[in-house]
Scaffold this active site. Structure first.
Site, PDB file in Angstrom:
ATOM      1  N   GLU A  58      11.140 -36.550  27.100  1.00  0.00           N
ATOM      2  CA  GLU A  58       9.803 -36.401  27.256  1.00  0.00           C
ATOM      3  C   GLU A  58       8.597 -35.935  27.645  1.00  0.00           C
ATOM      4  OE1 GLU A  58       7.819 -40.036  26.583  1.00  0.00           O
ATOM      5  OE2 GLU A  58       6.513 -38.845  25.308  1.00  0.00           O
ATOM      6  N   ASN A 205       6.189 -41.737  16.379  1.00  0.00           N
ATOM      7  CA  ASN A 205       6.349 -42.285  17.514  1.00  0.00           C
ATOM      8  C   ASN A 205       5.115 -43.216  17.382  1.00  0.00           C
ATOM      9  OD1 ASN A 205       8.265 -42.334  19.666  1.00  0.00           O
ATOM     10  ND2 ASN A 205       6.011 -42.797  20.628  1.00  0.00           N
ATOM     11  N   GLU A 206       5.737 -44.311  17.137  1.00  0.00           N
ATOM     12  CA  GLU A 206       5.046 -46.222  18.104  1.00  0.00           C
ATOM     13  C   GLU A 206       3.873 -45.561  16.911  1.00  0.00           C
ATOM     14  OE1 GLU A 206       5.418 -46.718  21.395  1.00  0.00           O
ATOM     15  OE2 GLU A 206       7.294 -46.846  21.922  1.00  0.00           O
ATOM     16  N   TYR A 274      11.769 -52.273  25.179  1.00  0.00           N
ATOM     17  CA  TYR A 274      12.183 -51.957  26.403  1.00  0.00           C
ATOM     18  C   TYR A 274      12.432 -53.828  27.624  1.00  0.00           C
ATOM     19  CZ  TYR A 274      10.278 -47.202  26.634  1.00  0.00           C
ATOM     20  OH  TYR A 274      10.208 -44.955  25.917  1.00  0.00           O
ATOM     21  N   GLU A 325      13.916 -46.259  21.919  1.00  0.00           N
ATOM     22  CA  GLU A 325      13.545 -46.176  22.931  1.00  0.00           C
ATOM     23  C   GLU A 325      14.428 -47.246  22.998  1.00  0.00           C
ATOM     24  OE1 GLU A 325       9.531 -44.830  23.955  1.00  0.00           O
ATOM     25  OE2 GLU A 325      10.177 -43.302  22.523  1.00  0.00           O
ATOM     26  N   GLN A 376      14.874 -42.099  29.958  1.00  0.00           N
ATOM     27  CA  GLN A 376      14.775 -41.346  29.649  1.00  0.00           C
ATOM     28  C   GLN A 376      15.708 -40.531  30.364  1.00  0.00           C
ATOM     29  OE1 GLN A 376      10.824 -38.603  28.571  1.00  0.00           O
ATOM     30  NE2 GLN A 376      10.191 -41.063  27.736  1.00  0.00           N
TER      31      GLN A 376
HETATM   32  O1  AHR Z   1       9.255 -43.750  27.613  1.00  0.00           O
HETATM   33  C1  AHR Z   1       8.003 -43.788  27.994  1.00  0.00           C
HETATM   34  C2  AHR Z   1       6.773 -44.113  26.577  1.00  0.00           C
HETATM   35  O2  AHR Z   1       6.774 -45.796  26.184  1.00  0.00           O
HETATM   36  C3  AHR Z   1       7.031 -42.964  25.004  1.00  0.00           C
HETATM   37  O3  AHR Z   1       6.443 -42.552  25.082  1.00  0.00           O
HETATM   38  C4  AHR Z   1       6.752 -43.524  24.419  1.00  0.00           C
HETATM   39  O4  AHR Z   1       7.148 -43.897  22.763  1.00  0.00           O
HETATM   40  C5  AHR Z   1       6.760 -45.245  24.717  1.00  0.00           C
HETATM   41  O5  AHR Z   1       6.101 -46.165  23.789  1.00  0.00           O
END
Ligand code: AHR
Length: 538
Positions: A58, A205-206, A274, A325, A376
């Site tokens: 990103e 995204n999101e 995450y 992610e 990432q």
């Molecule tokens: O990876 C960092 C951020 O985490 C990304 O931009 C977003 O999609 C997620 O919340």
């Protein structure tokens, strides 16, 4: 039916004593525990798609600028502006797919800003990640060229939040239409007469958050509108990925697919999960590490239950489930961010164990997943490479890099069912979307295992996530017999140890002892270790 492990009584202490002899003197300083495992070679789950080992990059901190891209005039050794060391290391690792340009950035990125002569590219403000000036020197052509250099397939995240169906549709034409249209000819004039042939397209995204704070019903309506204009330019049918939930949010998935009502179903559906950490990367306590590790069984449950939900709308399983992610997201010290860029996070032995717990899950869920992208690639969150700031010449391979490398032999093999005698995902209760904010005490993590097979080669990966227990694993093979085997290990007894710029090779993969006798594999796993065993079987 009770599992084989539940039915049998194991002589743990005897096994532990004989296995300890496999380790070099001095490795064990902890409690030693015998562990049993079974690999069912004939009980196939599905193919370990190489795409499970894909990445995400990103415009955030020093991931792209200063990480991947240093510019052609940089004193940092580079190939056409791409950091040479990053190219070399990523080629060695093998990156199946690379998703770009976000993340949250994607919904404020306009692809036309990143094409054409550099001097004419507009300067924008990256409003998502620090309000810095984005000069768009890394755009579509640079991204695709980078993918070609490292051998990755490009995956573009299109802008829904501040974009339009036309903008996405035009980007597709620009990338994929061979020649003769104004957009295709513009691509050629910008240096790429050959179409890019980009297959993977994320539609926002999101969207439940940074992508526009939409409801699932609104996200589905947006998806349908954008998808209507996504065409097979150049004969290449785009693989459209709809925006899924944070963690295991069933309400989102139901709202999204109920609204689509069976029409315009996406090819793929993207969830994010995450594994949050409460401590700075170099200061984890065992308790903090275990809390983070225990998010992985919840990832496993989340993927399984999202797949079950999808199956209700798509019984033929044509929709691919993406974990777009994932990875460990620690409490990042401000000083690290100030020095090296937003979300710059060191990877430690604990992070590598986290990566391996995740990759083991993907093998065990091989029939349920289509693609997984670690967040990432460079310098941000659980990156496989770190550089010392945007101008830094140093580039180190993190512990997470080596964890991924240990899983490479699984690619394209068929995952098979395994049993271990620790807690099961269901024992972790599935609390909380996104794994955030867990409060109650939980069982400590235990032995993790996955296995895959192709022809006469079988690969097993064992993870010992305990900081204080060395495990003596006695693993039974069912349905095959092993003729020979070799093992490799990633280990440091200090969970906070890392590969730093001063000591870039502190932690790496080393050969390891393994005892292979027909249907029995025995391996000693020191505390905080990941080991891959490659067997020749018949
Ligand atoms: O990876 C960092 C951020 O985490 C990304 O931009 C977003 O999609 C997620 O919340």
């Amino acid at each position: 039916m009770a599992s084989e492990l539940n039915r049998r009584q194991f002589a743990r202490t005897t096994a532990a004593a004989s296995l300890a002899a496999l380790l070099p003197q001095g490795v064990f300083s902890n409690t030693s525990a015998g562990k049993k495992a079974v690999v069912h070679a004939d009980d196939e789950i599905g193919v370990v798609r190489p795409e499970f080992h894909s990445h995400f990059a990103e415009h955030l901190g020093s991931c792209v600028y200063g990480g991947i891209w240093v510019g052609k005039n940089s004193p940092v050794p580079n190939v056409n502006g791409f950091r040479q060391a990053a190219v070399d290391y990523l080629k060695e690792l093998g990156v199946p797919v690379l998703r770009w340009p976000g993340g949250c950035f994607a919904d404020d990125h306009h692809w036309r800003d990143g094409i054409g002569p550099l001097a004419r590219r507009p300067k924008r403000v990256n409003t998502t990640w620090g309000m810095y000036t984005e000069d768009n020197s890394f755009g579509t052509h640079e991204f695709v060229a980078f993918c070609r250099l490292i051998g990755a397939e490009p995956y573009l995240a299109a802008n829904v939040g501040t974009g339009s169906p036309q903008e996405m549709r035009d980007w597709m034409e620009y990338c994929n239409y061979p020649s003769g249209s104004t957009l295709a000819d513009e691509r050629a004039a910008n240096g790429s007469p050959e179409p890019f042939r980009v297959r993977y397209w994320g539609v926002g995204n999101e969207l439940w958050g940074c992508g526009g704070n939409l409801s699932p019903e609104q996200a589905a309506a947006a998806y349908r509108q954008f998808a209507t204009f996504a065409r097979a330019f150049g004969g290449l049918r785009p693989y459209l990925v709809g925006c899924g939930p944070s963690g295991n949010d069933a309400r989102w998935t139901r709202g999204f697919f109920d609204t689509l009502a069976g029409r315009n179903l996406p090819s793929g559906y993207s969830m994010h999960y995450y594994s949050n950490g409460t401590m700075p990367p170099l200061e984890f306590t065992p308790e903090a590490a275990y809390t983070q590790f225990n998010s992985f069984p919840r990832v496993e449950q989340a993927v399984a239950s999202q797949r079950t939900l999808l199956d209700g709308y798509d019984p033929g399983r044509r929709i691919g489930l993406f974990l777009d992610e994932w990875g460990v997201w620690d409490r990042i010290p401000q000083s690290d961010e100030q020095r090296n860029g937003r979300l710059w996070q060191q990877s430690t032995m604990r992070s590598a164990v986290g990566a391996a717990l995740g990759l083991n899950i993907f093998n065990r869920l091989a029939d349920k997943l289509y693609m997984c992208n670690i967040a990432q690639m460079v310098n941000v969150l659980q990156s496989v490479l770190l550089t010392d700031g945007p101008e830094g010449k140093n580039c180190v391979r993190t512990t997470s890099y080596y964890a991924f490398l240990l899983f490479k032999p699984h690619r394209s093999k068929t995952a098979v069912r395994v049993e271990t005698d620790g807690p099961k995902p269901a024992d972790f209760g599935g609390r909380g979307a996104g794994g955030r904010g867990q409060q109650q005490p939980e069982p400590p993590p235990d032995l993790s295992l996955s296995a895959s097979r192709q022809g006469s080669e079988m690969v097993l990966t064992f993870v010992n996530p305990r900081h204080d227990v060395d495990m003596q694993v006695d693993c039974a093979l069912r349905g095959v017999s092993a003729k020979s085997g070799r093992a490799q290990i990633l280990h440091d007894s200090d969970m906070n140890a890392c590969n730093s710029f001063d000591n870039p090779d502190r932690i790496g993969i080393k050969p390891h002892e393994v005892a292979v006798e027909g249907q029995r594999v025995r391996i000693a796993l020191p505390a905080m270790s990941v080991a891959t065993v490659t067997l020749q079987v018949a």
